[in-house]
Design a protein around this motif. Sequence first.
Motif, PDB file in Angstrom:
ATOM      1  N   ASN A  73     -60.964  26.411 -38.674  1.00 33.69           N
ATOM      2  CA  ASN A  73     -61.800  27.484 -38.130  1.00 33.69           C
ATOM      3  C   ASN A  73     -61.539  28.785 -38.875  1.00 33.69           C
ATOM      4  OD1 ASN A  73     -61.167  26.222 -34.837  1.00 33.69           O
ATOM      5  ND2 ASN A  73     -63.108  26.067 -35.903  1.00 33.69           N
ATOM      6  N   VAL A  74     -60.270  29.111 -39.050  1.00 25.54           N
ATOM      7  CA  VAL A  74     -59.882  30.361 -39.707  1.00 25.54           C
ATOM      8  C   VAL A  74     -60.281  30.354 -41.176  1.00 25.54           C
ATOM      9  CG1 VAL A  74     -57.917  31.809 -40.363  1.00 25.54           C
ATOM     10  CG2 VAL A  74     -57.982  30.754 -38.097  1.00 25.54           C
ATOM     11  N   ASP A  75     -60.110  29.212 -41.842  1.00 31.08           N
ATOM     12  CA  ASP A  75     -60.387  29.115 -43.277  1.00 31.08           C
ATOM     13  C   ASP A  75     -61.872  28.933 -43.598  1.00 31.08           C
ATOM     14  OD1 ASP A  75     -57.679  29.346 -43.674  1.00 31.08           O
ATOM     15  OD2 ASP A  75     -57.339  27.199 -44.026  1.00 31.08           O
ATOM     16  N   GLY A  76     -62.727  28.798 -42.581  1.00 32.64           N
ATOM     17  CA  GLY A  76     -64.160  28.622 -42.823  1.00 32.64           C
ATOM     18  C   GLY A  76     -64.493  27.256 -43.403  1.00 32.64           C
ATOM     19  N   VAL A  77     -63.776  26.234 -42.957  1.00 30.25           N
ATOM     20  CA  VAL A  77     -63.992  24.867 -43.433  1.00 30.25           C
ATOM     21  C   VAL A  77     -64.801  24.098 -42.390  1.00 30.25           C
ATOM     22  CG1 VAL A  77     -62.820  22.697 -44.022  1.00 30.25           C
ATOM     23  CG2 VAL A  77     -61.898  24.879 -44.823  1.00 30.25           C
ATOM     24  N   VAL A  78     -65.801  23.359 -42.858  1.00 34.70           N
ATOM     25  CA  VAL A  78     -66.656  22.568 -41.958  1.00 34.70           C
ATOM     26  C   VAL A  78     -65.821  21.466 -41.321  1.00 34.70           C
ATOM     27  CG1 VAL A  78     -68.680  21.074 -41.807  1.00 34.70           C
ATOM     28  CG2 VAL A  78     -68.699  23.031 -43.367  1.00 34.70           C
ATOM     29  N   GLN A  79     -65.918  21.382 -40.003  1.00 35.90           N
ATOM     30  CA  GLN A  79     -65.224  20.336 -39.266  1.00 35.90           C
ATOM     31  C   GLN A  79     -66.250  19.346 -38.726  1.00 35.90           C
ATOM     32  OE1 GLN A  79     -61.493  21.938 -37.102  1.00 35.90           O
ATOM     33  NE2 GLN A  79     -63.046  23.537 -36.907  1.00 35.90           N
ATOM     34  N   GLY A  80     -65.759  18.277 -38.231  1.00 34.81           N
ATOM     35  CA  GLY A  80     -66.594  17.244 -37.641  1.00 34.81           C
ATOM     36  C   GLY A  80     -65.743  16.447 -36.696  1.00 34.81           C
ATOM     37  N   LYS A  81     -65.876  15.122 -36.775  1.00 36.27           N
ATOM     38  CA  LYS A  81     -65.142  14.287 -35.834  1.00 36.27           C
ATOM     39  C   LYS A  81     -63.711  13.974 -36.264  1.00 36.27           C
ATOM     40  CE  LYS A  81     -67.541  10.264 -37.643  1.00 36.27           C
ATOM     41  NZ  LYS A  81     -68.517   9.252 -37.383  1.00 36.27           N
ATOM     42  N   GLU A  82     -63.333  14.251 -37.511  1.00 38.55           N
ATOM     43  CA  GLU A  82     -61.978  13.942 -37.957  1.00 38.55           C
ATOM     44  C   GLU A  82     -61.106  15.173 -38.156  1.00 38.55           C
ATOM     45  OE1 GLU A  82     -64.635  12.791 -39.822  1.00 38.55           O
ATOM     46  OE2 GLU A  82     -64.685  10.721 -39.148  1.00 38.55           O
ATOM     47  N   HIS A  83     -61.648  16.233 -38.680  1.00 37.96           N
ATOM     48  CA  HIS A  83     -60.844  17.366 -39.130  1.00 37.96           C
ATOM     49  C   HIS A  83     -60.523  18.343 -38.007  1.00 37.96           C
ATOM     50  CE1 HIS A  83     -60.848  16.808 -43.559  1.00 37.96           C
ATOM     51  NE2 HIS A  83     -61.767  15.947 -43.206  1.00 37.96           N
ATOM     52  N   GLY A  84     -59.432  19.070 -38.161  1.00 43.90           N
ATOM     53  CA  GLY A  84     -59.086  20.139 -37.246  1.00 43.90           C
ATOM     54  C   GLY A  84     -57.626  20.139 -36.869  1.00 43.90           C
ATOM     55  N   GLU A  85     -56.860  20.987 -37.528  1.00 41.50           N
ATOM     56  CA  GLU A  85     -55.424  21.102 -37.278  1.00 41.50           C
ATOM     57  C   GLU A  85     -55.180  22.360 -36.454  1.00 41.50           C
ATOM     58  OE1 GLU A  85     -51.589  22.235 -40.031  1.00 41.50           O
ATOM     59  OE2 GLU A  85     -53.298  21.239 -40.977  1.00 41.50           O
ATOM     60  N   ILE A  86     -54.784  22.200 -35.192  1.00 40.29           N
ATOM     61  CA  ILE A  86     -54.577  23.359 -34.320  1.00 40.29           C
ATOM     62  C   ILE A  86     -53.448  24.215 -34.890  1.00 40.29           C
ATOM     63  CG2 ILE A  86     -53.897  24.134 -32.020  1.00 40.29           C
ATOM     64  CD1 ILE A  86     -55.379  21.740 -30.891  1.00 40.29           C
ATOM     65  N   ASN A  87     -53.743  25.529 -35.021  1.00 38.97           N
ATOM     66  CA  ASN A  87     -52.759  26.447 -35.597  1.00 38.97           C
ATOM     67  C   ASN A  87     -51.918  27.101 -34.502  1.00 38.97           C
ATOM     68  OD1 ASN A  87     -54.403  28.479 -34.521  1.00 38.97           O
ATOM     69  ND2 ASN A  87     -55.341  28.988 -36.485  1.00 38.97           N
ATOM     70  N   GLU A  88     -51.031  28.012 -34.920  1.00 41.53           N
ATOM     71  CA  GLU A  88     -50.134  28.673 -33.967  1.00 41.53           C
ATOM     72  C   GLU A  88     -50.919  29.441 -32.907  1.00 41.53           C
ATOM     73  OE1 GLU A  88     -46.501  31.961 -33.967  1.00 41.53           O
ATOM     74  OE2 GLU A  88     -47.104  31.035 -35.867  1.00 41.53           O
ATOM     75  N   LYS A  89     -51.940  30.182 -33.331  1.00 39.81           N
ATOM     76  CA  LYS A  89     -52.765  30.913 -32.358  1.00 39.81           C
ATOM     77  C   LYS A  89     -53.430  29.953 -31.391  1.00 39.81           C
ATOM     78  CE  LYS A  89     -56.486  34.242 -31.851  1.00 39.81           C
ATOM     79  NZ  LYS A  89     -57.446  35.133 -32.515  1.00 39.81           N
ATOM     80  N   GLY A  90     -53.866  28.800 -31.902  1.00 35.83           N
ATOM     81  CA  GLY A  90     -54.496  27.801 -31.050  1.00 35.83           C
ATOM     82  C   GLY A  90     -53.576  27.327 -29.939  1.00 35.83           C
ATOM     83  N   PHE A  91     -52.307  27.103 -30.274  1.00 41.24           N
ATOM     84  CA  PHE A  91     -51.354  26.677 -29.241  1.00 41.24           C
ATOM     85  C   PHE A  91     -51.070  27.801 -28.246  1.00 41.24           C
ATOM     86  CE2 PHE A  91     -50.418  23.219 -32.249  1.00 41.24           C
ATOM     87  CZ  PHE A  91     -50.494  22.142 -31.363  1.00 41.24           C
ATOM     88  N   LEU A  92     -51.055  29.059 -28.708  1.00 41.89           N
ATOM     89  CA  LEU A  92     -50.910  30.184 -27.781  1.00 41.89           C
ATOM     90  C   LEU A  92     -52.112  30.250 -26.834  1.00 41.89           C
ATOM     91  CD1 LEU A  92     -49.534  32.940 -30.201  1.00 41.89           C
ATOM     92  CD2 LEU A  92     -48.269  31.745 -28.392  1.00 41.89           C
ATOM     93  N   GLN A  93     -53.320  30.021 -27.368  1.00 44.82           N
ATOM     94  CA  GLN A  93     -54.525  30.006 -26.533  1.00 44.82           C
ATOM     95  C   GLN A  93     -54.440  28.904 -25.478  1.00 44.82           C
ATOM     96  OE1 GLN A  93     -57.236  29.428 -29.794  1.00 44.82           O
ATOM     97  NE2 GLN A  93     -57.884  31.572 -29.806  1.00 44.82           N
ATOM     98  N   ILE A  94     -53.976  27.739 -25.887  1.00 45.84           N
ATOM     99  CA  ILE A  94     -53.849  26.616 -24.951  1.00 45.84           C
ATOM    100  C   ILE A  94     -52.863  26.983 -23.844  1.00 45.84           C
ATOM    101  CG2 ILE A  94     -53.082  24.224 -24.675  1.00 45.84           C
ATOM    102  CD1 ILE A  94     -54.070  23.789 -27.628  1.00 45.84           C
ATOM    103  N   ASN A  95     -51.738  27.611 -24.197  1.00 46.07           N
ATOM    104  CA  ASN A  95     -50.747  27.994 -23.183  1.00 46.07           C
ATOM    105  C   ASN A  95     -51.307  29.009 -22.196  1.00 46.07           C
ATOM    106  OD1 ASN A  95     -48.715  26.275 -24.100  1.00 46.07           O
ATOM    107  ND2 ASN A  95     -47.964  27.763 -25.577  1.00 46.07           N
ATOM    108  N   GLU A  96     -52.088  29.969 -22.684  1.00 45.57           N
ATOM    109  CA  GLU A  96     -52.735  30.933 -21.777  1.00 45.57           C
ATOM    110  C   GLU A  96     -53.747  30.231 -20.871  1.00 45.57           C
ATOM    111  OE1 GLU A  96     -52.083  34.251 -21.182  1.00 45.57           O
ATOM    112  OE2 GLU A  96     -50.323  33.719 -22.385  1.00 45.57           O
TER     113      GLU A  96
END
Length: 194
Positions: A15-38
């Motif tokens: 998401n941050v790098d502007g890369v097209v995702q689909g059904k396989e791609h997507g590595e949750i980053n540090e901010k993503g885990f903080l969002q999940i915790n909130e």
Amino acid sequence: MVKILIIRHGQTKQNVDGVVQGKEHGEINEKGFLQINELIKRLKNEKIDGIISSDVPRCKITTEEILKEIKLPVEYTSKIREKDNGNLVGKSHKDFSWDDLEGSFETRKASDGENLEEVRERGKKFFEEIKEKYSKSNETILIVSHGAFLKVFIGNLLGMSIYDSIFKLFIEHCSLTELEINDKHKEVKEVPLK
């Protein structure tokens, strides 16, 4: 009346790098885990009866983090996956133009992918299944899905065109949208984090 809580997975590196995702791609980053915790802190205030999650890894990881804190039955499904972007998955948005694809905004698609009309139809079928299964219950179901899918899904429920749903709705990672369904009507509202 069933209540559906809709969330988008945690932010990914792609998401941050502007890369097209689909059904396989997507590595949750540090901010993503903080969002999940909130999000988990907010969800602890809700009475939730079950989770329906996309079976794509970034949604499964988001769901599994929730399940560490809130024990619930979960169903993983391909019905609420992100739009399949076919051979464009993994490419930078800077390296191509969606406008170069054949067809209208709603019908153009990558090779081996799916278009936004197909995403809308998939969302409609999913919504009908949810209504059929839950509309006469008082359960609360948490849905974990993806940005483009959710924009088209929620936009359709609000009577918006596909174009408007993509460009006028913004669904932040781990934001919470509430949908209430009964036999007569549906109501969609954004629920602020507390």
